[in-house]
Motif scaffolding. Sequence first.
Motif, PDB file in Angstrom:
ATOM      1  N   ASN A   1       0.818  -1.221   0.000  1.00 38.10           N
ATOM      2  CA  ASN A   1       0.000   0.000   0.000  1.00 38.10           C
ATOM      3  C   ASN A   1       0.847   1.264   0.000  1.00 38.10           C
ATOM      4  O   ASN A   1       0.466   2.284  -0.592  1.00 38.10           O
ATOM      5  N   THR A   2       1.992   1.221   0.681  1.00 33.19           N
ATOM      6  CA  THR A   2       2.781   2.440   0.902  1.00 33.19           C
ATOM      7  C   THR A   2       3.250   3.108  -0.382  1.00 33.19           C
ATOM      8  O   THR A   2       2.995   4.305  -0.580  1.00 33.19           O
ATOM      9  N   PRO A   3       3.951   2.417  -1.297  1.00 32.52           N
ATOM     10  CA  PRO A   3       4.373   3.103  -2.529  1.00 32.52           C
ATOM     11  C   PRO A   3       3.204   3.568  -3.390  1.00 32.52           C
ATOM     12  O   PRO A   3       3.295   4.614  -4.042  1.00 32.52           O
ATOM     13  N   LEU A   4       2.097   2.828  -3.385  1.00 33.63           N
ATOM     14  CA  LEU A   4       0.927   3.259  -4.143  1.00 33.63           C
ATOM     15  C   LEU A   4       0.343   4.536  -3.546  1.00 33.63           C
ATOM     16  O   LEU A   4      -0.050   5.454  -4.280  1.00 33.63           O
ATOM     17  N   ASN A   5       0.289   4.612  -2.225  1.00 31.34           N
ATOM     18  CA  ASN A   5      -0.211   5.809  -1.552  1.00 31.34           C
ATOM     19  C   ASN A   5       0.679   7.009  -1.851  1.00 31.34           C
ATOM     20  O   ASN A   5       0.200   8.127  -2.092  1.00 31.34           O
ATOM     21  N   LEU A   6       1.990   6.806  -1.846  1.00 34.39           N
ATOM     22  CA  LEU A   6       2.928   7.889  -2.142  1.00 34.39           C
ATOM     23  C   LEU A   6       2.777   8.375  -3.577  1.00 34.39           C
ATOM     24  O   LEU A   6       2.874   9.580  -3.851  1.00 34.39           O
ATOM     25  N   ALA A   7       2.536   7.456  -4.498  1.00 32.03           N
ATOM     26  CA  ALA A   7       2.313   7.853  -5.886  1.00 32.03           C
ATOM     27  C   ALA A   7       1.048   8.702  -6.003  1.00 32.03           C
ATOM     28  O   ALA A   7       1.026   9.711  -6.739  1.00 32.03           O
ATOM     29  N   CYS A   8       0.003   8.326  -5.283  1.00 32.72           N
ATOM     30  CA  CYS A   8      -1.240   9.115  -5.300  1.00 32.72           C
ATOM     31  C   CYS A   8      -1.021  10.498  -4.686  1.00 32.72           C
ATOM     32  O   CYS A   8      -1.574  11.495  -5.180  1.00 32.72           O
ATOM     33  N   MET A   9      -0.233  10.590  -3.636  1.00 27.78           N
ATOM     34  CA  MET A   9       0.059  11.882  -3.027  1.00 27.78           C
ATOM     35  C   MET A   9       0.868  12.765  -3.972  1.00 27.78           C
ATOM     36  O   MET A   9       0.682  13.986  -4.012  1.00 27.78           O
ATOM     37  N   ALA A  10       1.771  12.159  -4.742  1.00 29.68           N
ATOM     38  CA  ALA A  10       2.532  12.924  -5.728  1.00 29.68           C
ATOM     39  C   ALA A  10       1.611  13.466  -6.816  1.00 29.68           C
ATOM     40  O   ALA A  10       1.767  14.619  -7.270  1.00 29.68           O
ATOM     41  N   LEU A  11       0.637  12.670  -7.246  1.00 36.87           N
ATOM     42  CA  LEU A  11      -0.320  13.128  -8.251  1.00 36.87           C
ATOM     43  C   LEU A  11      -1.168  14.280  -7.716  1.00 36.87           C
ATOM     44  O   LEU A  11      -1.432  15.254  -8.438  1.00 36.87           O
ATOM     45  N   GLU A  12      -1.597  14.185  -6.458  1.00 38.73           N
ATOM     46  CA  GLU A  12      -2.384  15.259  -5.869  1.00 38.73           C
ATOM     47  C   GLU A  12      -1.579  16.552  -5.794  1.00 38.73           C
ATOM     48  O   GLU A  12      -2.094  17.642  -6.062  1.00 38.73           O
ATOM     49  N   CYS A  13      -0.310  16.428  -5.445  1.00 33.60           N
ATOM     50  CA  CYS A  13       0.567  17.599  -5.375  1.00 33.60           C
ATOM     51  C   CYS A  13       0.757  18.209  -6.762  1.00 33.60           C
ATOM     52  O   CYS A  13       0.753  19.436  -6.924  1.00 33.60           O
ATOM     53  N   TYR A  14       0.894  17.363  -7.769  1.00 36.22           N
ATOM     54  CA  TYR A  14       1.036  17.826  -9.155  1.00 36.22           C
ATOM     55  C   TYR A  14      -0.208  18.582  -9.624  1.00 36.22           C
ATOM     56  O   TYR A  14      -0.111  19.651 -10.234  1.00 36.22           O
TER      57      TYR A  14
ATOM     58  N   LEU B   1     -10.076   6.434  -4.096  1.00 37.05           N
ATOM     59  CA  LEU B   1      -8.686   6.140  -4.433  1.00 37.05           C
ATOM     60  C   LEU B   1      -8.028   5.274  -3.361  1.00 37.05           C
ATOM     61  O   LEU B   1      -7.282   4.340  -3.677  1.00 37.05           O
ATOM     62  N   ILE B   2      -8.331   5.557  -2.104  1.00 33.49           N
ATOM     63  CA  ILE B   2      -7.811   4.728  -1.017  1.00 33.49           C
ATOM     64  C   ILE B   2      -8.345   3.301  -1.123  1.00 33.49           C
ATOM     65  O   ILE B   2      -7.613   2.324  -0.930  1.00 33.49           O
ATOM     66  N   GLY B   3      -9.629   3.178  -1.453  1.00 33.96           N
ATOM     67  CA  GLY B   3     -10.200   1.847  -1.678  1.00 33.96           C
ATOM     68  C   GLY B   3      -9.524   1.131  -2.829  1.00 33.96           C
ATOM     69  O   GLY B   3      -9.284  -0.083  -2.771  1.00 33.96           O
ATOM     70  N   LEU B   4      -9.181   1.883  -3.890  1.00 35.47           N
ATOM     71  CA  LEU B   4      -8.490   1.286  -5.037  1.00 35.47           C
ATOM     72  C   LEU B   4      -7.088   0.821  -4.656  1.00 35.47           C
ATOM     73  O   LEU B   4      -6.618  -0.225  -5.139  1.00 35.47           O
ATOM     74  N   ILE B   5      -6.421   1.570  -3.780  1.00 33.39           N
ATOM     75  CA  ILE B   5      -5.088   1.164  -3.309  1.00 33.39           C
ATOM     76  C   ILE B   5      -5.163  -0.196  -2.618  1.00 33.39           C
ATOM     77  O   ILE B   5      -4.375  -1.107  -2.901  1.00 33.39           O
ATOM     78  N   TRP B   6      -6.123  -0.337  -1.701  1.00 30.28           N
ATOM     79  CA  TRP B   6      -6.270  -1.608  -0.987  1.00 30.28           C
ATOM     80  C   TRP B   6      -6.664  -2.742  -1.926  1.00 30.28           C
ATOM     81  O   TRP B   6      -6.169  -3.869  -1.798  1.00 30.28           O
TER      82      TRP B   6
ATOM     83  N   THR C   1      -5.987  -3.009  -5.153  1.00 32.23           N
ATOM     84  CA  THR C   1      -4.830  -3.367  -5.974  1.00 32.23           C
ATOM     85  C   THR C   1      -3.854  -4.247  -5.198  1.00 32.23           C
ATOM     86  O   THR C   1      -3.360  -5.260  -5.711  1.00 32.23           O
ATOM     87  N   SER C   2      -3.574  -3.872  -3.955  1.00 25.86           N
ATOM     88  CA  SER C   2      -2.642  -4.663  -3.142  1.00 25.86           C
ATOM     89  C   SER C   2      -3.204  -6.050  -2.848  1.00 25.86           C
ATOM     90  O   SER C   2      -2.469  -7.045  -2.869  1.00 25.86           O
ATOM     91  N   MET C   3      -4.503  -6.132  -2.579  1.00 24.85           N
ATOM     92  CA  MET C   3      -5.099  -7.444  -2.298  1.00 24.85           C
ATOM     93  C   MET C   3      -5.090  -8.337  -3.529  1.00 24.85           C
ATOM     94  O   MET C   3      -4.812  -9.540  -3.426  1.00 24.85           O
ATOM     95  N   PHE C   4      -5.355  -7.768  -4.705  1.00 21.77           N
ATOM     96  CA  PHE C   4      -5.292  -8.564  -5.930  1.00 21.77           C
ATOM     97  C   PHE C   4      -3.872  -9.040  -6.207  1.00 21.77           C
ATOM     98  O   PHE C   4      -3.656 -10.062  -6.855  1.00 21.77           O
ATOM     99  N   SER C   5      -2.889  -8.305  -5.723  1.00 24.60           N
ATOM    100  CA  SER C   5      -1.506  -8.707  -5.901  1.00 24.60           C
ATOM    101  C   SER C   5      -1.103  -9.831  -4.958  1.00 24.60           C
ATOM    102  O   SER C   5      -0.302 -10.699  -5.322  1.00 24.60           O
ATOM    103  N   VAL C   6      -1.682  -9.847  -3.755  1.00 23.20           N
ATOM    104  CA  VAL C   6      -1.232 -10.756  -2.699  1.00 23.20           C
ATOM    105  C   VAL C   6      -2.106 -11.995  -2.563  1.00 23.20           C
ATOM    106  O   VAL C   6      -1.597 -13.104  -2.361  1.00 23.20           O
ATOM    107  N   LEU C   7      -3.419 -11.846  -2.684  1.00 20.68           N
ATOM    108  CA  LEU C   7      -4.328 -12.965  -2.415  1.00 20.68           C
ATOM    109  C   LEU C   7      -4.127 -14.183  -3.330  1.00 20.68           C
ATOM    110  O   LEU C   7      -4.411 -15.310  -2.895  1.00 20.68           O
ATOM    111  N   PRO C   8      -3.674 -14.018  -4.589  1.00 17.09           N
ATOM    112  CA  PRO C   8      -3.387 -15.226  -5.380  1.00 17.09           C
ATOM    113  C   PRO C   8      -2.398 -16.177  -4.711  1.00 17.09           C
ATOM    114  O   PRO C   8      -2.461 -17.391  -4.947  1.00 17.09           O
ATOM    115  N   ASP C   9      -1.497 -15.650  -3.877  1.00 10.77           N
ATOM    116  CA  ASP C   9      -0.586 -16.530  -3.140  1.00 10.77           C
ATOM    117  C   ASP C   9      -1.368 -17.515  -2.279  1.00 10.77           C
ATOM    118  O   ASP C   9      -1.047 -18.712  -2.221  1.00 10.77           O
TER     119      ASP C   9
END
Length: 312
Positions: free
Chosen positions: A106-119, A140-145, A147-155
């Motif tokens: 979640n952390t790098p995705l959140n930072l990317a979203c914060m950079a977009l907001e600043c831009y 957007l916060i819901g989308l972050i979670w 995305t991370s769950m879709f990345s991890v739950l297949p394990d």
Amino acid sequence: MSSPAANASVVIEYRDSVGKAVTKNVIVVVLSISINYVNAGLIQTYHRHQVFYTNPRYILFFHLVVNDMIQVMLTVMLFIISYVLYKINVSFCGVFILLALITTENTPLNLACMALECYIAVCFPLRHGQICTIRRTLLLIGLIWTTSMFSVLPDLFVTLATQPLDFFYSQVFCLRETAFPNPHIIRKRDITYVVYLVIVWLIIFYTYFRIMFTAKTASKDARKARNTIILHGFQVLLCMATYAEPLLKQALLLWFPRNYSDSLFACYIIVQILPRSISPIIYGVRDKTFRRHLTRNLLCRPPRAPEEPAQT
């Protein structure tokens, strides 16, 4: 010696002495308590002042701090368990690992979203209020979670489909490789990490250079936003070490097999702890609005009325 099973066997073979184990655990606990104590102060400041509730930037920051607190608690629990209990049930280990992985990604995705907001705030100030609404920020916060769950739950699903029932009642040294040992999971992880790496860095570089060009002829706020993006980039760089961590561990295992537990400890501090110590610096110290309210809370001063609008 490069397989996940080999990694676990090396950890088992070269366990730390009692003195070294106590020292490592004390360092980890002290660092985690310090980080979460500061973050708790930031959360308290956020909740006490309504001015932050209506600003998407502070909403994203609040989510980042809460996520990092959860991540630090989970990883510290796993670290302590690895020394106190050493081996735990695979099912419990899998739950801890899944939650830790989701919050870590979640952390790098959140930072990317914060950079977009600043831009958007710097390059499109007149449209910022229309684009960055509270509702869209929460989505957007819901989308972050998601995305991370879709990345991890297949394990989890692959492990449930490929491992015998007895495996889930066994005891293991709790690592991602031992809880989810299927080799296809390792390949999926590597591909996912590369995709994350490319997308997040593209966002960071794009927003930085756009803000940099704007800052040449714009106000002091634009130049400050550019510096904020630099700090975001440094924080993302540390977070991205998570994606290079498997390769780094393999290299350290080959170079220093007898010191592999020390290598794991160094990786943990650099990859899991250090990035979580930067958020308070970016917003708790550099941001004037947040610093003013945080200082009042620390000095136990009552808030001024009326609240002033948050700075962009």
